[in-house]
Write a protein that holds these residues in place. Structure first.
Motif, PDB file in Angstrom:
ATOM      1  N   LEU A  86      66.792  43.711  65.973  1.00  0.00           N
ATOM      2  CA  LEU A  86      66.760  45.059  66.519  1.00  0.00           C
ATOM      3  C   LEU A  86      66.467  44.989  68.014  1.00  0.00           C
ATOM      4  O   LEU A  86      65.476  44.386  68.421  1.00  0.00           O
ATOM      5  N   ASP A  87      67.316  45.576  68.813  1.00  0.00           N
ATOM      6  CA  ASP A  87      67.204  45.456  70.264  1.00  0.00           C
ATOM      7  C   ASP A  87      66.550  46.705  70.849  1.00  0.00           C
ATOM      8  O   ASP A  87      67.096  47.801  70.765  1.00  0.00           O
ATOM      9  N   SER A  88      65.364  46.535  71.432  1.00  0.00           N
ATOM     10  CA  SER A  88      64.666  47.655  72.069  1.00  0.00           C
ATOM     11  C   SER A  88      64.651  47.521  73.585  1.00  0.00           C
ATOM     12  O   SER A  88      63.909  48.219  74.274  1.00  0.00           O
ATOM     13  N   GLY A  89      65.463  46.590  74.101  1.00  0.00           N
ATOM     14  CA  GLY A  89      65.501  46.382  75.544  1.00  0.00           C
ATOM     15  C   GLY A  89      64.173  45.843  76.056  1.00  0.00           C
ATOM     16  O   GLY A  89      63.577  44.960  75.446  1.00  0.00           O
ATOM     17  N   ASP A  91      61.507  47.698  76.281  1.00  0.00           N
ATOM     18  CA  ASP A  91      60.438  48.477  75.665  1.00  0.00           C
ATOM     19  C   ASP A  91      59.996  47.849  74.348  1.00  0.00           C
ATOM     20  O   ASP A  91      60.660  46.959  73.807  1.00  0.00           O
ATOM     21  N   ILE A  92      58.869  48.340  73.818  1.00  0.00           N
ATOM     22  CA  ILE A  92      58.462  47.908  72.492  1.00  0.00           C
ATOM     23  C   ILE A  92      59.281  48.667  71.448  1.00  0.00           C
ATOM     24  O   ILE A  92      59.770  49.773  71.701  1.00  0.00           O
ATOM     25  N   LEU A  93      59.446  48.076  70.298  1.00  0.00           N
ATOM     26  CA  LEU A  93      60.201  48.705  69.217  1.00  0.00           C
ATOM     27  C   LEU A  93      59.361  49.800  68.569  1.00  0.00           C
ATOM     28  O   LEU A  93      58.212  49.571  68.181  1.00  0.00           O
ATOM     29  N   PRO A  95      58.906  52.170  65.356  1.00  0.00           N
ATOM     30  CA  PRO A  95      59.371  52.195  63.961  1.00  0.00           C
ATOM     31  C   PRO A  95      59.697  53.614  63.491  1.00  0.00           C
ATOM     32  O   PRO A  95      59.073  54.140  62.577  1.00  0.00           O
ATOM     33  N   ASN A  96      60.690  54.216  64.133  1.00  0.00           N
ATOM     34  CA  ASN A  96      61.067  55.579  63.792  1.00  0.00           C
ATOM     35  C   ASN A  96      62.265  55.595  62.843  1.00  0.00           C
ATOM     36  O   ASN A  96      62.695  54.546  62.344  1.00  0.00           O
ATOM     37  N   GLU A  97      62.827  56.785  62.617  1.00  0.00           N
ATOM     38  CA  GLU A  97      63.926  56.930  61.668  1.00  0.00           C
ATOM     39  C   GLU A  97      65.127  56.072  62.041  1.00  0.00           C
ATOM     40  O   GLU A  97      65.785  55.501  61.158  1.00  0.00           O
ATOM     41  N   GLN A  98      65.411  55.960  63.334  1.00  0.00           N
ATOM     42  CA  GLN A  98      66.566  55.178  63.757  1.00  0.00           C
ATOM     43  C   GLN A  98      66.383  53.695  63.454  1.00  0.00           C
ATOM     44  O   GLN A  98      67.277  53.041  62.899  1.00  0.00           O
ATOM     45  N   ALA A  99      65.222  53.146  63.824  1.00  0.00           N
ATOM     46  CA  ALA A  99      64.973  51.718  63.602  1.00  0.00           C
ATOM     47  C   ALA A  99      64.914  51.388  62.110  1.00  0.00           C
ATOM     48  O   ALA A  99      65.513  50.402  61.652  1.00  0.00           O
ATOM     49  N   VAL A 100      64.216  52.216  61.343  1.00  0.00           N
ATOM     50  CA  VAL A 100      64.105  51.970  59.903  1.00  0.00           C
ATOM     51  C   VAL A 100      65.461  52.135  59.231  1.00  0.00           C
ATOM     52  O   VAL A 100      65.834  51.368  58.332  1.00  0.00           O
ATOM     53  N   GLY A 101      66.229  53.130  59.674  1.00  0.00           N
ATOM     54  CA  GLY A 101      67.558  53.330  59.109  1.00  0.00           C
ATOM     55  C   GLY A 101      68.470  52.146  59.381  1.00  0.00           C
ATOM     56  O   GLY A 101      69.205  51.685  58.486  1.00  0.00           O
ATOM     57  N   THR A 102      68.440  51.639  60.609  1.00  0.00           N
ATOM     58  CA  THR A 102      69.238  50.457  60.954  1.00  0.00           C
ATOM     59  C   THR A 102      68.844  49.273  60.093  1.00  0.00           C
ATOM     60  O   THR A 102      69.705  48.504  59.628  1.00  0.00           O
ATOM     61  N   MET A 103      67.559  49.102  59.867  1.00  0.00           N
ATOM     62  CA  MET A 103      67.074  48.014  59.026  1.00  0.00           C
ATOM     63  C   MET A 103      67.657  48.108  57.613  1.00  0.00           C
ATOM     64  O   MET A 103      68.196  47.128  57.076  1.00  0.00           O
ATOM     65  N   PHE A 104      67.596  49.280  57.019  1.00  0.00           N
ATOM     66  CA  PHE A 104      68.084  49.446  55.648  1.00  0.00           C
ATOM     67  C   PHE A 104      69.608  49.327  55.567  1.00  0.00           C
ATOM     68  O   PHE A 104      70.145  48.781  54.592  1.00  0.00           O
TER      69      PHE A 104
END
Length: 392
Positions: A86-89, A91-93, A95-104
């Motif tokens: 997961l690329d957060s540039g 910044d720190i990652l 754990p919101n809906e976008q990051a969790v959704g991408t994970m799933f």
């Protein structure tokens, strides 16, 4: 009874014993491996999943820290690896809906095990997915930055609010000090701050025991206190990234997680200092600001809560007061390692700070020194006094 007090860190996995508190404790973790050069033990931990699909989760920062080496180990052993970074540039990652959704969305059918490479956020996301899919997960720690490696809660961001979801304990934890001592010093400061938070958390636990009859396990208190002593006693060495000091820090963070796992609640690790930290974090996120690392905020909140204990000493039972540190002591430790000390150091303004003392107790349904101050009608006076001291 209480034989767990004689276990080494690596012997804690699978603990199963009758405790002097009257309860039977178990810890459903197969492997806890901490020490220098232990990354090579990953193949041993994953042996039951040999030849099966592995979902490897990291972010762009943790992949550089250890993910590339983990991927090389897995591919060298012929695992079928789905590598998700997961690329957060810069910044720190979050754990919101976008990051969790991408994970799933990247999870493939028939995945046998999840291997997470990271610290707080990556670990929380992986344990949440593990809990929802029933796929076991292993965490390869990249920084001694927080105590959630062996905790079963997963704080995630939903609609701008930080919510702790019930998750699961890891199948295995690998903490290689060769990796963790290279973590950014700010993350080491965060781990130190999170450990210091146990000083007031334990006092809060005793306070709840004395005031509202809450269950308290003396064995778990002893486990955490012993770990705390080793960390506070090596603060100067930690500032120099000393190998032993880094090991003491990750052991303390992990032991706190073990204590939480043994009793099924976060009392050994989290009290009013965490309420302030979460209050600040939610405000920062709502305003689109960098929320700062969890342990940094906990470290700053700890001397504030220590001061509230001091100001409330006539109302606090003696046993709880014995555990409460002084504000000066905690601030001194933070200064020794070079960590942020005051809320102004991380951009917390006067209004936010004042309101956090008044309303922090609302963050979690848990008895603490904040609630005692509220019920004795001293909270507003205390909030004003501490705010005026800091924001002169």
């Amino acid at each position: 009874m209480d034989e767990v007090l004689n276990y080494s860190m690596n012997e804690m996995a699978g603990a199963d014993f009758d405790c002097s508190c009257g309860r039977h404790h178990t810890l459903d973790i197969r492997h806890i491996i901490m020490g220098q050069g232990v990354l090579k033990e990953l193949t041993k931990v994953l042996e039951p999943f040999s030849g099966k699909k592995v979902y490897m989760l990291s972010d762009n920062h943790t992949f550089k820290a250890a993910g590339d080496r983990v991927l090389s180990i897995l591919e060298g052993e012929d695992y079928l690896v789905k590598n998700v970074m997961l690329d957060s540039g810069d910044d720190i990652l979050i754990p919101n809906e976008q990051a969790v959704g991408t994970m799933f969305l990247n999870l493939e059918p028939d995945t046998a095990v999840i291997v997470a490479v990271g610290s707080g956020t990556i670990n929380d996301m992986a344990k949440y997915m593990s809990a929802r899919t029933k796929i076991p997960y292993v965490i390869v720690c990249t920084a001694p930055s927080m105590d959630g490696y062996v905790a079963d809660g997963a704080p995630l961001i939903l609609e701008g609010k930080k919510i702790s979801f019930v998750a699961t304990l890891p199948y295995g934890v690998i903490g290689d000090t060769d990796i963790m001592k290279q973590a950014p010093m700010h993350m080491i400061h965060a781990g130190f701050g999170d450990v210091l938070g146990k000083l007031t958390a334990l006092a809060d636990w005793y306070l709840a025991k004395e005031k509202v009859g809450e269950y308290c396990c003396e064995t778990c208190v002893t486990l955490v206190q012993r770990a705390l002593d080793k960390v506070t006693g090596s603060a100067e060495a930690l500032a120099k990234r000393d190998d032993d000091a880094v090991l003491y820090l990750i052991e303390a963070l992990t032991l706190t997680g073990v204590a939480m796992g043994l009793i099924g609640v976060s009392r050994p690790a989290s009290g009013a200092e965490h309420m302030l930290s979460h209050y600040w974090e939610m405000d920062f996120i709502a305003k689109g600001k960098f929320p700062e690392l969890h342990g940094i905020k906990v470290g700053i909140a700890t001397p504030v809560i220590a001061e509230i204990f001091e100001l409330m000493k006539d109302e606090v039972p003696k046993e709880a007061m014995k555990l409460a540190p002084s504000r000066e002591y905690v601030e001194g430790l933070l200064k020794t390692v070079g960590a942020p000390v005051y809320p102004t150091d991380i951009g917390i303004d006067r209004e936010l700070f004042y309101n956090s003392i008044l309303e922090g107790y609302k963050v979690r349904n848990r008895y603490s020194i904040l609630e005692l101050a509220l019920k004795t009608e001293k909270l507003e006076e205390i909030a004003a006094k501490i705010t005026n001291r800091i924001y002169q």
